[in-house]
Design a protein around this motif. Structure first.
Motif, mmCIF file in Angstrom:
data_model
loop_
_atom_site.group_PDB
_atom_site.id
_atom_site.type_symbol
_atom_site.label_atom_id
_atom_site.label_comp_id
_atom_site.label_asym_id
_atom_site.label_seq_id
_atom_site.Cartn_x
_atom_site.Cartn_y
_atom_site.Cartn_z
ATOM 1 N N ALA A 1 12.584 6.170 5.995
ATOM 2 C CA ALA A 1 11.394 6.980 5.751
ATOM 3 C C ALA A 1 11.000 6.822 4.297
ATOM 4 O O ALA A 1 11.818 6.998 3.407
ATOM 5 N N ASP A 2 9.746 6.494 4.074
ATOM 6 C CA ASP A 2 9.211 6.453 2.705
ATOM 7 C C ASP A 2 8.320 7.684 2.557
ATOM 8 O O ASP A 2 8.749 8.695 2.007
ATOM 9 N N GLY A 3 7.107 7.637 3.102
ATOM 10 C CA GLY A 3 6.241 8.818 3.066
ATOM 11 C C GLY A 3 5.956 9.337 4.466
ATOM 12 O O GLY A 3 6.101 8.613 5.448
ATOM 13 N N LEU B 1 0.829 -1.209 0.000
ATOM 14 C CA LEU B 1 0.000 0.000 0.000
ATOM 15 C C LEU B 1 0.859 1.253 0.000
ATOM 16 O O LEU B 1 1.940 1.293 0.563
ATOM 17 N N GLU B 2 0.311 2.294 -0.586
ATOM 18 C CA GLU B 2 1.007 3.587 -0.724
ATOM 19 C C GLU B 2 -0.041 4.676 -0.934
ATOM 20 O O GLU B 2 -1.225 4.401 -1.102
ATOM 21 N N GLY B 3 0.444 5.913 -0.948
ATOM 22 C CA GLY B 3 -0.326 7.012 -1.514
ATOM 23 C C GLY B 3 -1.677 7.303 -0.900
ATOM 24 O O GLY B 3 -2.631 7.570 -1.629
ATOM 25 N N ALA C 1 -0.270 3.332 -9.817
ATOM 26 C CA ALA C 1 -0.246 4.591 -9.067
ATOM 27 C C ALA C 1 0.502 4.418 -7.756
ATOM 28 O O ALA C 1 0.414 3.381 -7.093
ATOM 29 N N ASN C 2 1.228 5.472 -7.387
ATOM 30 C CA ASN C 2 1.929 5.474 -6.108
ATOM 31 C C ASN C 2 1.386 6.619 -5.244
ATOM 32 O O ASN C 2 0.286 6.545 -4.753
ATOM 33 N N GLY C 3 2.127 7.732 -5.122
ATOM 34 C CA GLY C 3 1.726 8.799 -4.216
ATOM 35 C C GLY C 3 0.549 9.617 -4.736
ATOM 36 O O GLY C 3 0.317 9.708 -5.946
ATOM 37 N N PRO D 1 7.637 8.728 -11.022
ATOM 38 C CA PRO D 1 7.226 9.637 -9.953
ATOM 39 C C PRO D 1 6.676 8.864 -8.760
ATOM 40 O O PRO D 1 5.855 7.945 -8.914
ATOM 41 N N ASN D 2 7.155 9.238 -7.585
ATOM 42 C CA ASN D 2 6.902 8.420 -6.397
ATOM 43 C C ASN D 2 5.921 9.073 -5.439
ATOM 44 O O ASN D 2 4.961 8.456 -5.007
ATOM 45 N N ASP D 3 6.163 10.341 -5.106
ATOM 46 C CA ASP D 3 5.273 10.994 -4.155
ATOM 47 C C ASP D 3 5.117 12.451 -4.558
ATOM 48 O O ASP D 3 5.990 13.013 -5.236
ATOM 49 N N VAL D 4 4.022 13.054 -4.136
ATOM 50 C CA VAL D 4 3.645 14.359 -4.675
ATOM 51 C C VAL D 4 2.913 15.174 -3.620
ATOM 52 O O VAL D 4 2.155 14.632 -2.809
ATOM 53 N N PRO E 1 15.093 10.241 -3.930
ATOM 54 C CA PRO E 1 14.094 11.043 -3.219
ATOM 55 C C PRO E 1 12.776 10.289 -3.147
ATOM 56 O O PRO E 1 12.415 9.569 -4.075
ATOM 57 N N ASN E 2 12.058 10.473 -2.041
ATOM 58 C CA ASN E 2 10.843 9.675 -1.856
ATOM 59 C C ASN E 2 9.723 10.584 -1.353
ATOM 60 O O ASN E 2 9.340 11.503 -2.073
ATOM 61 N N GLY E 3 9.236 10.390 -0.144
ATOM 62 C CA GLY E 3 8.154 11.219 0.355
ATOM 63 C C GLY E 3 8.590 12.660 0.574
ATOM 64 O O GLY E 3 9.777 12.942 0.755
HETATM 65 MG MG MG Z 1 7.101 6.586 -1.550
#
Ligand code: MG
Length: 301
Positions: free
Chosen positions: A229-231, A31-33, A72-74, A117-120, A174-176
């Motif tokens: 740390a991810d998000g 799970l993510e986003g 989809a991710n973030g 793209p990972n997080d936004v 780079p991530n969250g």
């Molecule tokens: Mg992430």
């Protein structure tokens, strides 16, 4: 037993001794986003390897919001409340319009394709900031193996004219990311070499300068352990609630870890939501959890 560890008395005021960690759903892949839609009283979140976005409501439970999702991710919401998302498979940032159409806002920089793209997040001036590491196209599990064309980068997108600006590119991965409530600081997780013996586990902080057009050099804000740390999201007082290998860590603006919420599976991302934004929704591997806190999330997700 309350699932809290209190390391600093400040954290005691943010948690509720009688609030359990509740499992809202399981049987997902990763799970993510997570993003909260207060106007619809629902949570959206990504079940990334299963190529779908899920929707959860208190009364209606779990349903599929969108499949396929382009892996989809973030997610976040823009200043008009529209859903903004990251697609690994299509290597782009999307906006879901109010009529349901999906607009690609950015998929290239300098003629080369974005990576994954990972997080936004969105700034109050309408600009959209996102991380573009290589993770999502390294494996078939999270969107399909593809060749990266650009270095891992943090971008600022101006949706008014579609321009992309490189804000920082000295990252392994780079991530969250999240702004402080006054938007003077930008926090960015860096989680390169995730499965190596010496993973990068820190969160960096940058000063936001020149009305959001420039960042200072980043400095290390906090090093997460265990895991990385991810998000993360901020609360209304500027404390950072981060994913970690053993749950959720709460970190004060001065970088001090105030305490943690223990979660039985690796946490990837989280968001505040529910009434008064005081419920923390936690994406933990294949399971979605929630816990009420005595603190409110920042106004902007
Ligand atoms: Mg992430």
């Amino acid at each position: 037993m309350a699932p809290f560890e209190i390391l600093d008395e400040r954290f005691r005021h943010y948690v509720l001794a009688n609030a359990p960690l509740v499992k809202l759903g399981e049987g997902f892949a990763w799970l993510e986003g997570a993003v909260w839609f207060a106007d619809q009283d629902c949570l959206l979140f990504s079940d990334l390897p299963n190529d779908r976005i899920m929707r959860w409501t208190e009364d209606g439970g779990m349903s599929v919001f969108r499949r396929p999702s382009g892996f989809a991710n973030g997610h976040t919401r823009d200043v008009q409340g529209r859903l903004i998302g990251c697609s690994h498979q299509h290597r782009c940032i999307t906006r879901t319009e109010l009529d349901g159409r999906i607009t690609v806002l950015a998929d290239r920089y300098g003629g080369k394709r974005l990576n994954s793209p990972n997080d936004v997040i969105c700034r109050s001036d309408g600009t959209i900031w996102f991380s573009d590491p290589h993770y999502g196209i390294n494996t078939d599990y999270e969107g399909g193996k593809q060749i990266p064309e650009l270095p891992p980068t943090l971008y600022r997108l101006d949706p008014k004219d579609g321009t992309l600006r490189v804000m920082a590119d000295d990252f392994e991965g780079p991530n969250g990311l999240a702004f402080s409530p006054d938007e003077r600081l930008l926090y960015v997780a860096e989680s390169g070499r995730q499965f190596a013996a010496d993973p990068v586990q820190h969160i960096r902080v940058f000063d936001v300068l020149d009305e959001g057009k420039l960042l200072s050099a980043g400095r290390i804000f906090h090093t997460i352990t265990p895991g990385f740390a991810d998000g993360f999201r901020l609360d209304q007082d500027g404390n950072l609630w981060s994913s970690a290998g053993d749950g959720v860590h709460c970190i004060a603006p001065d970088g001090t870890k105030l305490g943690s919420i223990s979660v039985p599976f690796t946490v990837s991302n989280l968001t505040f939501g529910g009434r008064n934004r005081c419920r923390l929704f936690i994406c933990a591997s294949h399971t979605l959890f929630a816990i009420y806190t005595n603190q409110r999330g920042a106004e902007r997700p």
